[in-house]
Design a protein around this motif. Structure first.
Motif, mmCIF file in Angstrom:
data_model
loop_
_atom_site.group_PDB
_atom_site.id
_atom_site.type_symbol
_atom_site.label_atom_id
_atom_site.label_comp_id
_atom_site.label_asym_id
_atom_site.label_seq_id
_atom_site.Cartn_x
_atom_site.Cartn_y
_atom_site.Cartn_z
ATOM 1 N N GLY A 1 0.800 -1.226 0.000
ATOM 2 C CA GLY A 1 0.000 0.000 0.000
ATOM 3 C C GLY A 1 0.827 1.267 0.000
ATOM 4 N N ILE A 2 2.091 1.167 -0.405
ATOM 5 C CA ILE A 2 2.896 2.387 -0.445
ATOM 6 C C ILE A 2 3.590 2.547 -1.791
ATOM 7 C CG2 ILE A 2 3.328 2.737 2.010
ATOM 8 C CD1 ILE A 2 5.857 1.134 1.771
ATOM 9 N N GLN A 3 3.794 3.803 -2.147
ATOM 10 C CA GLN A 3 4.552 4.095 -3.359
ATOM 11 C C GLN A 3 5.976 4.439 -2.968
ATOM 12 O OE1 GLN A 3 2.959 6.658 -6.473
ATOM 13 N NE2 GLN A 3 1.098 6.788 -5.270
ATOM 14 N N VAL A 4 6.916 4.022 -3.791
ATOM 15 C CA VAL A 4 8.313 4.380 -3.547
ATOM 16 C C VAL A 4 8.868 4.957 -4.842
ATOM 17 C CG1 VAL A 4 8.680 2.632 -1.766
ATOM 18 C CG2 VAL A 4 9.080 2.044 -4.164
ATOM 19 N N GLU A 5 9.957 5.668 -4.704
ATOM 20 C CA GLU A 5 10.620 6.177 -5.902
ATOM 21 C C GLU A 5 11.633 5.126 -6.337
ATOM 22 O OE1 GLU A 5 13.256 10.046 -6.963
ATOM 23 O OE2 GLU A 5 11.648 10.307 -5.495
ATOM 24 N N ILE A 6 11.505 4.628 -7.557
ATOM 25 C CA ILE A 6 12.373 3.550 -8.010
ATOM 26 C C ILE A 6 13.426 4.094 -8.977
ATOM 27 C CG2 ILE A 6 12.478 1.324 -9.207
ATOM 28 C CD1 ILE A 6 9.653 0.791 -8.161
ATOM 29 N N ILE A 7 14.672 3.761 -8.720
ATOM 30 C CA ILE A 7 15.773 4.199 -9.577
ATOM 31 C C ILE A 7 16.317 2.985 -10.313
ATOM 32 C CG2 ILE A 7 18.068 5.250 -9.620
ATOM 33 C CD1 ILE A 7 17.278 6.672 -6.986
ATOM 34 N N LYS A 8 16.215 3.010 -11.637
ATOM 35 C CA LYS A 8 16.628 1.851 -12.442
ATOM 36 C C LYS A 8 18.152 1.776 -12.566
ATOM 37 C CE LYS A 8 16.653 -1.268 -15.860
ATOM 38 N NZ LYS A 8 16.140 -2.629 -15.879
ATOM 39 N N LEU A 9 18.716 0.645 -12.183
ATOM 40 C CA LEU A 9 20.145 0.379 -12.403
ATOM 41 C C LEU A 9 20.277 -0.931 -13.169
ATOM 42 C CD1 LEU A 9 21.807 1.249 -8.948
ATOM 43 C CD2 LEU A 9 21.774 2.640 -11.029
ATOM 44 N N TYR A 10 21.445 -1.172 -13.726
ATOM 45 C CA TYR A 10 21.678 -2.407 -14.481
ATOM 46 C C TYR A 10 22.568 -3.376 -13.728
ATOM 47 C CZ TYR A 10 19.227 -0.144 -18.240
ATOM 48 O OH TYR A 10 18.239 0.458 -18.979
ATOM 49 N N GLY A 11 23.098 -2.974 -12.580
ATOM 50 C CA GLY A 11 23.941 -3.864 -11.778
ATOM 51 C C GLY A 11 24.536 -3.103 -10.612
ATOM 52 N N SER A 12 25.318 -3.809 -9.797
ATOM 53 C CA SER A 12 25.987 -3.219 -8.620
ATOM 54 C C SER A 12 25.055 -2.343 -7.786
ATOM 55 C CB SER A 12 27.213 -2.390 -9.037
ATOM 56 O OG SER A 12 28.080 -3.197 -9.796
ATOM 57 N N MET A 13 23.851 -2.867 -7.551
ATOM 58 C CA MET A 13 22.858 -2.117 -6.777
ATOM 59 C C MET A 13 23.369 -1.774 -5.380
ATOM 60 S SD MET A 13 21.006 -3.700 -9.233
ATOM 61 C CE MET A 13 20.303 -5.296 -8.835
#
Ligand code: PRT
Ligand code: MG
Length: 231
Positions: A145-157
């Motif tokens: 029930g919550i929204q988050v801001e998602i940052i797209k990465l391709y690796g090494s998170m």
């Protein structure tokens, strides 16, 4: 000769762990993808070839019929989405967990008194999560029930929280050593991950005899090998 059946898979852990299953099904590659530059490997069966590609590309090859079958992680399949291919078998290999991770004991605030229902980080800003698993992350937090801001990465998170790019990450965890080495800890379990056999829809119809035989022998192999390891 009929066109050979192509099985798409990635090199590395999936290839290594699929080898015993393929062997049980009578399929033995004639080349080692770690040393060969070939992208299509011959096997001991003229009618079966292995196509070695990036893990995230496997569903695409199978979806478009460039390969008849494929072996792909559930993490990759969840991102691919859609019902454009069959997923008849859990191969129970390359197992791990998809998790939310971050600084140890990290607590974020789920503030419910605004319409957006965003989660807030300890910084007071909206909670930022770095990941390559956009869809899974969105779905997991939406279910909470919550929204988050998602940052797209391709690796090494793991780097995200260290350099202040994000508050948390969503990544795959096996031993937990990678997280630990970067000063992070697993916080929330999202789902268990294993690799699946996937099948192109047209191949399932047009080449049903060969494809079904392969599914059955791979299924036999999974049962035999998991019986061995759980003894
Ligand atoms: O590595 P590359 O960029 O070429 O592609 P890829 O990461 O997509 O492929 P690969 O071969 O690394 O992974 C293929 C599949 O293996 C994934 O899609 C998963 O389904 C499965 N799998 C199983 C894993 C892991 N275990 C795993 N531990 N994939 C990745 N990891 C990584 C994880 O991302 C983290 O960086 O290993 C690290 C954590 O491991 P521990 O043991 O330190 O916790
Ligand atoms: Mg990898």
């Amino acid at each position: 000769m009929e066109t050979p059946i192509k099985i798409a898979l990635s090199k590395g852990r999936i290839f290594k762990e699929a080898l015993p299953l393929l062997a049980h099904a009578g399929i033995e590659p004639l080349d080692d993808p770690e040393t060969s530059r070939k992208l299509i490997l011959d096997t001991n069966q003229d009618a079966i070839k292995l196509v070695v590609i990036r893990a995230a590309d496997v569903p695409t090859y199978v979806r478009y019929g460039a390969a008849d079958l494929g072996i792909a992680g559930k993490d990759v399949l969840m991102e691919h989405g859609g019902d454009d291919l069959y997923e008849p078998l859990d191969l129970k290999i390359a197992c791990c967990r998809m998790m939310v991770a971050g600084p140890e004991n990290y607590i974020y605030n789920n503030i419910n008194n605004n319409d957006d229902n965003f989660a807030f980080a300890q910084t007071g800003k909206r909670l930022k999560i770095a990941t390559k698993y956009i869809k899974s992350t969105q779905r997991y937090f939406a279910e909470k029930g919550i929204q988050v801001e998602i940052i797209k990465l391709y690796g090494s998170m793991e780097l995200g929280p260290i350099v202040g790019l994000s508050d948390l990450i969503v990544d795959l965890v096996d031993t937990g050593n990678t997280l630990k080495a970067n000063g992070l800890a697993p916080l929330e379990h999202i789902t268990n991950i294993s690799s699946r056999l996937i099948v192109n829809k047209a191949s399932m119809k047009m080449k049903d005899k060969v494809v079904k035989h392969l599914i059955n022998s791979m299924s036999d192999a999974v049962n035999k090998l998991t019986a061995l390891t759980t003894k």
